[in-house]
Design an enzyme around this catalytic site. Structure first.
Site, PDB file in Angstrom:
ATOM      1  N   GLU A 167      -2.613  -0.107 -21.818  1.00  0.00           N
ATOM      2  CA  GLU A 167      -2.064  -0.895 -20.782  1.00  0.00           C
ATOM      3  C   GLU A 167      -0.900  -1.648 -20.679  1.00  0.00           C
ATOM      4  OE1 GLU A 167      -3.277  -1.157 -17.814  1.00  0.00           O
ATOM      5  OE2 GLU A 167      -2.711  -3.256 -17.198  1.00  0.00           O
TER       6      GLU A 167
ATOM      7  N   ARG B 228       0.727  -1.441   0.214  1.00  0.00           N
ATOM      8  CA  ARG B 228      -0.068   0.046   0.026  1.00  0.00           C
ATOM      9  C   ARG B 228       0.869   1.331  -0.011  1.00  0.00           C
ATOM     10  NH1 ARG B 228      -5.548  -0.732   1.489  1.00  0.00           N
ATOM     11  NH2 ARG B 228      -5.473   1.342   2.094  1.00  0.00           N
TER      12      ARG B 228
END
Ligand code: G6P
Length: 616
Positions: free
Chosen positions: A489, A27
């Site tokens: 992408e 995170r």
């Protein structure tokens, strides 16, 4: 963004928190810290760098306490220093705090606290929040009900503007913890004689699968072996304890070198899970129980609006292509961060969709709230069950892809493409698609996991190609129609994990600008379609070759390129057009992964990035 783990129970808090932090490291990872209540005081260790560095320092100290809070940081206010790392301790030494989010009015609060004699050691908004809790705690009388800490946190939060997920302990109350959230995810794990506060479930699943997903504006008070939940405006909340469906093994690395590689290889299973139980009994369409809309409702819809961030935005572009092509319903795609502020005019009968793996991205959440405020029905495609976006939407589709730990999204993306393909089928069958075409479409999607497995069997060959291209510093990714988002992408994956400059373009658009970049030093990855555009893309490749550009071509089995046109060729199985973006994604993931590994990059924790961005 940042990760929080708080422990209160019978075990050594530091060990449990360090394990949790390690699982949350994806995170954010510029610094980490922990605080343990012990010996009538608190021991705080905080260090820049990774959790392993914190563990090494923690190992040198005697940390026997059973209550503590900890944090991994992704800097917002203040540089990456030990002082700015969390936890923060109030200047009177009583309140200890970890915080995710941003306190917007911290400057005014800091001025006020300076006049009251509070000192600051860091540049952070968090230390301001910590001292404001201390200020209210000092003013709050003991009330005999043991809620002095809770009441002071509640008072503090009523003066705060911004977002937060916080966990607070107090040196005078060694058996208590208070946590609260607004705009930053926070959950409570309810274990065997222990409670764990965390910013996501991966931090707690090795201890318990029972979780309470806190809502915005809620506070949890853990004391005397139990907990209570209340709101900022003093309403008691009956807790709902959910069971996490995935286990600790799902979040383990196993035999793989990186989570990203593990997750690339998990795609056949993730794609099966996206489809499981979602095709009609006659095999001609898809069903989505969670949309909470009838076929009659869908007939009223004359436009879809899809928003997302990052990789999810590319999935939106594929959804646009498939829905417009097969269902003939217009689709608008917007970046969530732009949608929120540009006050877009929407059709009266538009249906709003957001796509978010984590279900916590603040820009996407804000776009969802903005659309809801305008009265639109909002659907979400999310991977994380119980996430804020999943809870706040009017309905949605869970991806069931399992936990995605690698910062660069892989299996969650292809799962979003599968759900987009199924959703396009679902609405197409309500409009003009025939039963027979529906059956073909369903059968084609069912073959996708096996076809992905066949591409994965070429992983070593793709790794060889990647190693030969790892020295280049610029790349173009080129595709058309549904393969254009895959070009975007591919370029994003390469940028994210290998720090190589890469751009995705529609192949025909290349000659209107990017062709100026082409040289022997700037290779192009072509995503080559079959059918009417095959020859057009081959022409674009000729234009590159004429300028000495190197070419990696990703082509369908059975398609023949002119001899010598591509320097390297990766084949993918022939497939239905609805499945093409999924299959074409897998080689670009493997190329990016192996190029990053060859360049010695930290694939799972690329610099400056965080898996889930919960600040604007
Ligand atoms: C971050 C991640 C991206 C991700 C984006 C959206 O920027 O680094 O990989 O695509 O957030 O995340 P979400 O969880 O909303 O899909």
């Amino acid at each position: 963004m940042c990760g929080i783990v708080g422990y209160i129970g019978k075990q050594k808090a530091s060990s449990i928190m360090l394990e949790g932090l390690k699982r949350l490291e994806y995170r954010g990872y510029d610094s980490a810290g922990l605080a343990v209540l012990q010996n009538d005081g608190v021991t705080v260790i905080k260090k820049i760098g990774r959790v392993d560095n914190l563990s090494a320092h923690a190992a040198k100290q005697k940390l026997s306490g059973h209550v503590g809070i900890s944090h991994t940081r992704w800097a917002t206010h203040g540089g990456v220093t030990d002082a700015n790392a969390h936890p923060h301790v109030s200047s009177d030494g009583k309140i200890v705090l970890v915080h995710n989010g941003v306190i917007e009015n911290y400057v005014a609060i800091k001025k006020f606290l300076l006049t009251k004699g509070y000192d600051f050691e860091s540049e952070t908004d968090t230390e301001v929040l910590c001292n404001l809790i201390a200020y209210h705690y000092a003013k709050e009388p003991e009330n005999g009900e043991g809620t002095r800490l809770l009441d002071s946190v509640r008072k503090t939060l009523s003066h705060v503007e911004g977002t937060y997920g916080i966990a607070v302990v107090c040196t005078e109350r060694p058996d208590e913890m208070v946590a609260a959230r607004k705009g930053s995810p926070l959950i409570l794990g309810v274990g065997d004689h222990e409670h764990i506060i965390a910013s996501d479930v991966s931090a707690i699943i090795s201890r318990t699968q029972n979780v309470v997903y806190l809502k915005d504006g809620e506070l949890v008070h853990i004391a005397k072996g139990g907990f209570t939940i209340s709101t900022l405006d003093l309403t008691d909340v009956s807790p709902v304890i959910d069971t996490v469906t995935w286990s600790v093994d799902d979040a383990e690395l196993g035999d793989h070198d990186h989570y990203m590689l593990k997750e690339i290889f998990e795609q056949p299973a993730a794609l099966e899970n996206a489809m499981r139980g979602r095709f009609s009994a006659d095999g001609s369409t898809a069903n989505f129980g969670g949309l909470n809309l009838t076929a009659a409702d869908f007939r009223q819809i004359d436009r879809f609006v899809f928003t997302s961030c990052g990789t999810g935005w590319h999935a939106c572009l594929v959804a646009e292509h498939l829905i417009e092509r097969y269902a003939r319903i217009p689709v608008e795609v917007d970046y969530a961060s732009e949608f929120r502020y540009r006050n877009a005019p929407l059709d009266r009968d538009a249906l709003f969709f957001v796509i978010s793996q984590s279900g916590e991205t603040i820009d996407t959440l804000a776009a969802l709230r903005e659309a809801k405020r305008k009265g639109y029905k909002c659907m979400a495609i999310c991977n994380v069950v119980g996430s804020t976006i999943a809870r706040e939407s009017d309905g949605g589709i869970y991806q069931h892809a399992g936990p995605e730990i690698g910062v660069a999204s892989t299996k969650a993306f292809t799962s979003q493409l599968m759900i987009s393909a199924m959703f396009a089928l679902y609405v197409a069958r309500m409009r003009d698609m025939s039963f027979a075409d529906g059956v073909d479409y369903v059968n084609a999607l069912k073959q996708v996991p096996a076809k992905v497995t066949r591409i994965l069997q070429q992983a070593d060959a793709i790794a060889d190609i990647a190693r030969r291209y790892a020295k280049y510093n610029d790349f173009l990714f080129l595709g058309r129609l549904s393969l254009f988002p895959i070009a975007l992408e591919g370029a994003l994956k390469l940028k994210e994990i290998s720090y190589i400059h890469a751009e995705g373009y529609p192949a025909a658009e290349m000659k209107h600008g990017p062709i100026a970049l082409i040289s022997e030093e700037c290779p192009s990855v072509f995503l080559v379609p079959k059918g009417e555009l095959f020859n057009k893309v081959v022409s674009s490749m000729q234009e590159i070759k004429a300028r000495k550009g190197r070419i990696i071509a990703i082509i369908l089995e059975g398609c023949e390129l002119p001899e010598g046109l591509a320097d390297d060729v990766i084949t993918i199985p022939d497939c239905h057009d609805a499945a093409l973006p999924i299959l074409a994604t897998v080689p670009v993931q493997l190329l990016s992964y192996h190029i990053a590994v060859a360049r010695g990059c930290d694939v799972d924790k690329p610099r400056n990035l965080a898996k889930s961005v919960t600040v604007e």
